[in-house]
Design a protein around this motif. Structure first.
Motif, PDB file in Angstrom:
ATOM      1  N   MET A   1       6.679   7.299   3.654  1.00  0.00           N
ATOM      2  CA  MET A   1       6.464   5.870   3.802  1.00  0.00           C
ATOM      3  C   MET A   1       5.022   5.551   3.403  1.00  0.00           C
ATOM      4  O   MET A   1       4.122   6.339   3.621  1.00  0.00           O
ATOM      5  CB  MET A   1       6.733   5.448   5.247  1.00  0.00           C
ATOM      6  CG  MET A   1       6.631   3.957   5.451  1.00  0.00           C
ATOM      7  SD  MET A   1       7.115   3.432   7.094  1.00  0.00           S
ATOM      8  CE  MET A   1       8.864   3.357   6.860  1.00  0.00           C
ATOM      9  N   THR A   2       4.800   4.386   2.874  1.00  0.00           N
ATOM     10  CA  THR A   2       3.473   3.992   2.429  1.00  0.00           C
ATOM     11  C   THR A   2       2.906   2.915   3.333  1.00  0.00           C
ATOM     12  O   THR A   2       3.592   2.347   4.176  1.00  0.00           O
ATOM     13  CB  THR A   2       3.528   3.468   0.986  1.00  0.00           C
ATOM     14  OG1 THR A   2       4.404   2.347   0.943  1.00  0.00           O
ATOM     15  CG2 THR A   2       4.025   4.544   0.046  1.00  0.00           C
ATOM     16  N   PHE A   3       1.638   2.609   3.096  1.00  0.00           N
ATOM     17  CA  PHE A   3       0.948   1.571   3.867  1.00  0.00           C
ATOM     18  C   PHE A   3       1.576   0.214   3.577  1.00  0.00           C
ATOM     19  O   PHE A   3       1.882  -0.116   2.450  1.00  0.00           O
ATOM     20  CB  PHE A   3      -0.539   1.557   3.494  1.00  0.00           C
ATOM     21  CG  PHE A   3      -1.323   0.536   4.258  1.00  0.00           C
ATOM     22  CD1 PHE A   3      -1.773   0.815   5.527  1.00  0.00           C
ATOM     23  CD2 PHE A   3      -1.588  -0.701   3.707  1.00  0.00           C
ATOM     24  CE1 PHE A   3      -2.498  -0.123   6.247  1.00  0.00           C
ATOM     25  CE2 PHE A   3      -2.309  -1.645   4.414  1.00  0.00           C
ATOM     26  CZ  PHE A   3      -2.762  -1.355   5.674  1.00  0.00           C
ATOM     27  N   ARG A   4       1.746  -0.567   4.629  1.00  0.00           N
ATOM     28  CA  ARG A   4       2.302  -1.916   4.514  1.00  0.00           C
ATOM     29  C   ARG A   4       1.579  -2.815   5.498  1.00  0.00           C
ATOM     30  O   ARG A   4       1.185  -2.381   6.567  1.00  0.00           O
ATOM     31  CB  ARG A   4       3.801  -1.868   4.829  1.00  0.00           C
ATOM     32  CG  ARG A   4       4.534  -3.167   4.654  1.00  0.00           C
ATOM     33  CD  ARG A   4       6.039  -2.985   4.831  1.00  0.00           C
ATOM     34  NE  ARG A   4       6.411  -2.525   6.141  1.00  0.00           N
ATOM     35  CZ  ARG A   4       6.661  -3.323   7.188  1.00  0.00           C
ATOM     36  NH1 ARG A   4       6.551  -4.621   7.072  1.00  0.00           N
ATOM     37  NH2 ARG A   4       6.995  -2.818   8.350  1.00  0.00           N
ATOM     38  N   GLN A   5       1.384  -4.072   5.123  1.00  0.00           N
ATOM     39  CA  GLN A   5       0.697  -5.033   5.986  1.00  0.00           C
ATOM     40  C   GLN A   5       1.501  -6.316   6.053  1.00  0.00           C
ATOM     41  O   GLN A   5       2.080  -6.746   5.056  1.00  0.00           O
ATOM     42  CB  GLN A   5      -0.687  -5.319   5.399  1.00  0.00           C
ATOM     43  CG  GLN A   5      -1.476  -6.350   6.159  1.00  0.00           C
ATOM     44  CD  GLN A   5      -2.844  -6.569   5.552  1.00  0.00           C
ATOM     45  OE1 GLN A   5      -3.495  -5.628   5.152  1.00  0.00           O
ATOM     46  NE2 GLN A   5      -3.271  -7.802   5.492  1.00  0.00           N
ATOM     47  N   THR A   6       1.539  -6.936   7.234  1.00  0.00           N
ATOM     48  CA  THR A   6       2.226  -8.218   7.381  1.00  0.00           C
ATOM     49  C   THR A   6       1.318  -9.339   6.885  1.00  0.00           C
ATOM     50  O   THR A   6       0.122  -9.138   6.658  1.00  0.00           O
ATOM     51  CB  THR A   6       2.598  -8.487   8.851  1.00  0.00           C
ATOM     52  OG1 THR A   6       1.405  -8.566   9.630  1.00  0.00           O
ATOM     53  CG2 THR A   6       3.529  -7.424   9.392  1.00  0.00           C
ATOM     54  N   GLN A   7       1.885 -10.512   6.744  1.00  0.00           N
ATOM     55  CA  GLN A   7       1.118 -11.676   6.323  1.00  0.00           C
ATOM     56  C   GLN A   7       0.055 -12.001   7.374  1.00  0.00           C
ATOM     57  O   GLN A   7       0.299 -11.904   8.575  1.00  0.00           O
ATOM     58  CB  GLN A   7       2.052 -12.860   6.149  1.00  0.00           C
ATOM     59  CG  GLN A   7       1.374 -14.101   5.642  1.00  0.00           C
ATOM     60  CD  GLN A   7       2.378 -15.210   5.351  1.00  0.00           C
ATOM     61  OE1 GLN A   7       3.575 -14.995   5.355  1.00  0.00           O
ATOM     62  NE2 GLN A   7       1.865 -16.394   5.121  1.00  0.00           N
ATOM     63  N   TRP A  36      -3.342  -9.671  11.686  1.00  0.00           N
ATOM     64  CA  TRP A  36      -2.241  -9.113  10.912  1.00  0.00           C
ATOM     65  C   TRP A  36      -1.882  -7.748  11.461  1.00  0.00           C
ATOM     66  O   TRP A  36      -2.665  -7.128  12.155  1.00  0.00           O
ATOM     67  CB  TRP A  36      -2.566  -9.015   9.415  1.00  0.00           C
ATOM     68  CG  TRP A  36      -3.707  -8.114   9.076  1.00  0.00           C
ATOM     69  CD1 TRP A  36      -3.653  -6.773   8.814  1.00  0.00           C
ATOM     70  CD2 TRP A  36      -5.082  -8.465   8.966  1.00  0.00           C
ATOM     71  NE1 TRP A  36      -4.903  -6.272   8.552  1.00  0.00           N
ATOM     72  CE2 TRP A  36      -5.807  -7.306   8.638  1.00  0.00           C
ATOM     73  CE3 TRP A  36      -5.789  -9.667   9.116  1.00  0.00           C
ATOM     74  CZ2 TRP A  36      -7.173  -7.295   8.457  1.00  0.00           C
ATOM     75  CZ3 TRP A  36      -7.152  -9.639   8.931  1.00  0.00           C
ATOM     76  CH2 TRP A  36      -7.827  -8.468   8.605  1.00  0.00           C
ATOM     77  N   ARG A  37      -0.668  -7.308  11.189  1.00  0.00           N
ATOM     78  CA  ARG A  37      -0.192  -5.975  11.589  1.00  0.00           C
ATOM     79  C   ARG A  37      -0.190  -5.094  10.358  1.00  0.00           C
ATOM     80  O   ARG A  37       0.032  -5.577   9.248  1.00  0.00           O
ATOM     81  CB  ARG A  37       1.231  -6.055  12.151  1.00  0.00           C
ATOM     82  CG  ARG A  37       1.382  -6.930  13.360  1.00  0.00           C
ATOM     83  CD  ARG A  37       1.366  -6.255  14.679  1.00  0.00           C
ATOM     84  NE  ARG A  37       2.307  -5.167  14.790  1.00  0.00           N
ATOM     85  CZ  ARG A  37       2.059  -4.063  15.489  1.00  0.00           C
ATOM     86  NH1 ARG A  37       0.927  -3.918  16.122  1.00  0.00           N
ATOM     87  NH2 ARG A  37       2.941  -3.109  15.572  1.00  0.00           N
ATOM     88  N   HIS A  38      -0.431  -3.805  10.552  1.00  0.00           N
ATOM     89  CA  HIS A  38      -0.369  -2.860   9.445  1.00  0.00           C
ATOM     90  C   HIS A  38       0.403  -1.628   9.888  1.00  0.00           C
ATOM     91  O   HIS A  38       0.398  -1.257  11.062  1.00  0.00           O
ATOM     92  CB  HIS A  38      -1.763  -2.502   8.924  1.00  0.00           C
ATOM     93  CG  HIS A  38      -2.717  -2.062   9.988  1.00  0.00           C
ATOM     94  ND1 HIS A  38      -2.833  -0.761  10.400  1.00  0.00           N
ATOM     95  CD2 HIS A  38      -3.591  -2.762  10.744  1.00  0.00           C
ATOM     96  CE1 HIS A  38      -3.746  -0.668  11.350  1.00  0.00           C
ATOM     97  NE2 HIS A  38      -4.221  -1.878  11.582  1.00  0.00           N
ATOM     98  N   PHE A  39       1.089  -1.046   8.935  1.00  0.00           N
ATOM     99  CA  PHE A  39       1.957   0.112   9.190  1.00  0.00           C
ATOM    100  C   PHE A  39       1.633   1.181   8.156  1.00  0.00           C
ATOM    101  O   PHE A  39       1.534   0.896   6.974  1.00  0.00           O
ATOM    102  CB  PHE A  39       3.429  -0.283   9.069  1.00  0.00           C
ATOM    103  CG  PHE A  39       3.788  -1.453   9.941  1.00  0.00           C
ATOM    104  CD1 PHE A  39       4.188  -1.246  11.247  1.00  0.00           C
ATOM    105  CD2 PHE A  39       3.695  -2.745   9.470  1.00  0.00           C
ATOM    106  CE1 PHE A  39       4.507  -2.318  12.062  1.00  0.00           C
ATOM    107  CE2 PHE A  39       4.005  -3.830  10.278  1.00  0.00           C
ATOM    108  CZ  PHE A  39       4.418  -3.610  11.579  1.00  0.00           C
ATOM    109  N   ASP A  40       1.469   2.416   8.602  1.00  0.00           N
ATOM    110  CA  ASP A  40       1.165   3.535   7.711  1.00  0.00           C
ATOM    111  C   ASP A  40       1.945   4.742   8.219  1.00  0.00           C
ATOM    112  O   ASP A  40       1.554   5.358   9.211  1.00  0.00           O
ATOM    113  CB  ASP A  40      -0.336   3.815   7.699  1.00  0.00           C
ATOM    114  CG  ASP A  40      -0.746   4.793   6.625  1.00  0.00           C
ATOM    115  OD1 ASP A  40       0.106   5.168   5.796  1.00  0.00           O
ATOM    116  OD2 ASP A  40      -1.930   5.179   6.603  1.00  0.00           O
TER     117      ASP A  40
END
Length: 80
Positions: A1-7, A36-40
């Motif tokens: 899975m890669t880094f993702r960020q919400t609006q 904002w939220r971020h997922f890694d």
């Protein structure tokens, strides 16, 4: 899975105190801030920063922040 960020959301009035992830200073109740939220991979987090720190973040080169930053690493409202 890669880094993702919400609006990014502009919160007009904080419901409680927070710490700014850019400068480390307090975001007081009723003050506005950006969030904002971020997922890694399996990790997740929330970033909350003052409006002037958000502007400083936007003025900072992406390459300078590629590995992220330590909360409180920068001065309030000043870019890297």
């Amino acid at each position: 899975m890669t880094f993702r960020q919400t609006q990014t959301e502009h919160i007009k009035a904080a419901k409680k105190k927070h710490r700014c992830d850019w400068c480390g200073e307090r975001i007081n109740k009723e003050e506005d801030y950006y969030r904002w939220r971020h997922f890694d991979g399996g990790d997740a987090g929330t970033c909350k920063i003052h409006p002037e720190c958000y502007s400083a973040l936007q003025a900072t080169s992406h390459s300078e922040l590629i590995d992220g930053w330590t909360p409180g690493q920068f001065e309030r409202g000043k870019p890297e």
